[in-house]
Motif scaffolding. Structure first.
Motif, PDB file in Angstrom:
ATOM      1  N   LEU A 198       0.755  -1.114   0.000  1.00 36.29           N
ATOM      2  CA  LEU A 198       0.253   0.201  -0.191  1.00 36.29           C
ATOM      3  C   LEU A 198       0.938   1.406  -0.377  1.00 36.29           C
ATOM      4  N   ASN A 199       0.982   2.012  -0.915  1.00 34.40           N
ATOM      5  CA  ASN A 199       1.604   3.864  -1.099  1.00 34.40           C
ATOM      6  C   ASN A 199       0.479   4.151  -0.122  1.00 34.40           C
ATOM      7  N   PRO A 200       0.593   4.800   1.006  1.00 31.03           N
ATOM      8  CA  PRO A 200      -0.346   5.998   2.690  1.00 31.03           C
ATOM      9  C   PRO A 200       0.045   6.920   1.279  1.00 31.03           C
ATOM     10  N   ASP A 201       0.849   7.043   0.904  1.00 30.56           N
ATOM     11  CA  ASP A 201       0.810   9.083   0.720  1.00 30.56           C
ATOM     12  C   ASP A 201       0.777   9.139  -0.687  1.00 30.56           C
ATOM     13  N   GLY A 202       0.231   8.230  -1.782  1.00 30.42           N
ATOM     14  CA  GLY A 202      -0.807   7.917  -3.094  1.00 30.42           C
ATOM     15  C   GLY A 202      -2.022   7.887  -2.226  1.00 30.42           C
ATOM     16  N   ALA A 252       2.133  11.875  10.595  1.00 28.53           N
ATOM     17  CA  ALA A 252       1.451  11.238  10.781  1.00 28.53           C
ATOM     18  C   ALA A 252       1.146  11.249   8.702  1.00 28.53           C
ATOM     19  N   ALA A 253       1.343  12.474   8.129  1.00 31.07           N
ATOM     20  CA  ALA A 253       1.130  12.223   6.493  1.00 31.07           C
ATOM     21  C   ALA A 253       2.243  13.866   6.489  1.00 31.07           C
ATOM     22  N   GLY A 254       2.447  13.554   5.199  1.00 29.35           N
ATOM     23  CA  GLY A 254       3.143  15.019   4.859  1.00 29.35           C
ATOM     24  C   GLY A 254       2.962  15.983   4.370  1.00 29.35           C
ATOM     25  N   GLY A 255       3.412  16.786   4.388  1.00 33.76           N
ATOM     26  CA  GLY A 255       2.384  18.270   4.652  1.00 33.76           C
ATOM     27  C   GLY A 255       3.139  19.451   4.904  1.00 33.76           C
ATOM     28  N   VAL A 292       7.295  18.420   5.447  1.00 34.21           N
ATOM     29  CA  VAL A 292       6.968  17.600   6.423  1.00 34.21           C
ATOM     30  C   VAL A 292       7.063  16.300   5.648  1.00 34.21           C
ATOM     31  N   ASP A 293       7.560  14.960   6.225  1.00 30.43           N
ATOM     32  CA  ASP A 293       6.870  14.062   5.715  1.00 30.43           C
ATOM     33  C   ASP A 293       6.074  13.084   6.136  1.00 30.43           C
ATOM     34  N   GLY A 342       5.479  10.258   8.686  1.00 29.20           N
ATOM     35  CA  GLY A 342       6.870   9.988   9.566  1.00 29.20           C
ATOM     36  C   GLY A 342       7.398  10.660  10.136  1.00 29.20           C
ATOM     37  N   THR A 343       7.771  12.165  10.320  1.00 30.65           N
ATOM     38  CA  THR A 343       8.605  13.290  10.776  1.00 30.65           C
ATOM     39  C   THR A 343       8.111  13.257  11.528  1.00 30.65           C
ATOM     40  N   GLN A 344       9.620  12.765  12.849  1.00 28.28           N
ATOM     41  CA  GLN A 344       9.262  13.685  14.103  1.00 28.28           C
ATOM     42  C   GLN A 344       8.808  14.853  14.537  1.00 28.28           C
ATOM     43  N   VAL A 345       7.185  15.404  15.056  1.00 25.86           N
ATOM     44  CA  VAL A 345       7.813  16.715  15.207  1.00 25.86           C
ATOM     45  C   VAL A 345       6.974  16.632  17.341  1.00 25.86           C
ATOM     46  N   GLY A 346       7.903  15.676  16.972  1.00 27.97           N
ATOM     47  CA  GLY A 346       7.984  16.158  18.975  1.00 27.97           C
ATOM     48  C   GLY A 346       8.000  15.039  19.724  1.00 27.97           C
ATOM     49  N   LEU A 347       8.247  15.252  21.499  1.00 33.48           N
ATOM     50  CA  LEU A 347       7.503  14.138  21.882  1.00 33.48           C
ATOM     51  C   LEU A 347       6.806  14.426  22.657  1.00 33.48           C
ATOM     52  N   SER A 348       5.929  13.418  23.463  1.00 36.28           N
ATOM     53  CA  SER A 348       5.073  13.140  23.860  1.00 36.28           C
ATOM     54  C   SER A 348       5.202  14.157  25.453  1.00 36.28           C
ATOM     55  N   GLY A 349       3.810  14.249  26.096  1.00 34.67           N
ATOM     56  CA  GLY A 349       4.096  15.069  27.497  1.00 34.67           C
ATOM     57  C   GLY A 349       2.764  14.632  27.973  1.00 34.67           C
ATOM     58  N   THR A 350       2.737  15.879  28.937  1.00 36.36           N
ATOM     59  CA  THR A 350       1.876  16.197  29.929  1.00 36.36           C
ATOM     60  C   THR A 350       1.247  17.977  30.525  1.00 36.36           C
ATOM     61  N   THR A 351       1.786  18.618  28.674  1.00 35.40           N
ATOM     62  CA  THR A 351       1.855  19.794  29.177  1.00 35.40           C
ATOM     63  C   THR A 351      -0.017  20.541  28.961  1.00 35.40           C
TER      64      THR A 351
END
Length: 226
Positions: free
Chosen positions: A74-78, A144-147, A189-190, A192-201
């Motif tokens: 499966l090509n999720p971006d497509g 979750a997707a590119g953008g 971003v693509d 799967g690009t890292q956008v941050g770290l989980s937390g509790t803020t």
């Protein structure tokens, strides 16, 4: 052979003539009645010619006998691009499903989208605008997707450290309560690009990720897109 038959018949002696023919294993016997002796004329069998055709390939040509392996991925971006040929609000549920990837390596739902009791105030009837996934603080959070990142900073309405990624044609995703932000506004971003770290803020009772899917500025159930 015809001459032999005529000779035997014309002799007047009523000789018995046997003719044997062998050609590719076929034997033919012709017998003429005779009241006297038996005389047999034999014809040596003629071996049939055998023709053998040899087919060969050059030594440099590989020959494989195994069945070819057929694989399909499966090509999720497509898939997402195809779904977003129309505005995100008009994407059918069956077309939306699977177009977004998991924002965490492990997805454990702790609070679903929809009506619930507010975990902080205890008030009933709160509209939960996303899916909460239980995860220890400090884990990687992925797009979750590119953008394009349209927001990265502190959310004034309880989201804490928040990132919003615009995927185009009315579809966005948001990542909330993070302990750290790894991207900036305007960044491409693509998936799967890292956008941050989980937390509790922000308005949070413990480490987790609040994940939203936003269609034309309205939040919808993320499960329909994951």
């Amino acid at each position: 052979m015809a001459q032999l038959l005529r000779t035997g018949a014309a002799s007047g002696a009523g000789q018995k003539v046997g003719v044997a023919m062998a050609a590719t294993g076929l034997v033919l016997a012709v017998t003429l009645p005779s009241a006297q002796s038996l005389e047999t004329v034999q014809i040596e069998p003629i071996a049939a010619a055998s023709v053998e055709t040899v087919v060969s390939a050059g030594a440099e040509i590989p020959i494989a006998f195994a069945a070819p392996e057929i694989a399909s991925e499966l090509n999720p971006d497509g898939h997402l691009k195809e779904a977003l040929k129309v505005n995100a609000a008009n994407v059918a549920p069956q077309a939306a499903k699977g177009t977004l990837s998991a924002p965490l390596k492990e997805m454990v739902t702790s609070s679903p989208f929809g009506g619930r009791i507010n975990p902080i105030t205890g008030q009933m009837g709160e509209q939960h605008t996303g899916q909460d996934f239980a995860i220890a603080c400090g884990n990687l959070v992925f797009s979750a997707a590119g953008g394009t990142v349209s927001f990265a900073g502190w959310h004034s309405y309880g989201g804490g450290n928040r990132v919003v990624v615009d995927h185009g044609n009315g579809l966005s995703t948001s990542y909330n309560h993070m302990s750290e932000i790894s991207v900036k506004v305007g960044q491409k971003v693509d998936r799967g690009t890292q956008v941050g770290l989980s937390g509790t803020t922000g308005a949070s009772t413990g480490c987790h990720l609040h994940f939203e899917v936003i269609v034309d500025d309205e939040t919808v159930d993320p499960i329909d897109w994951l």
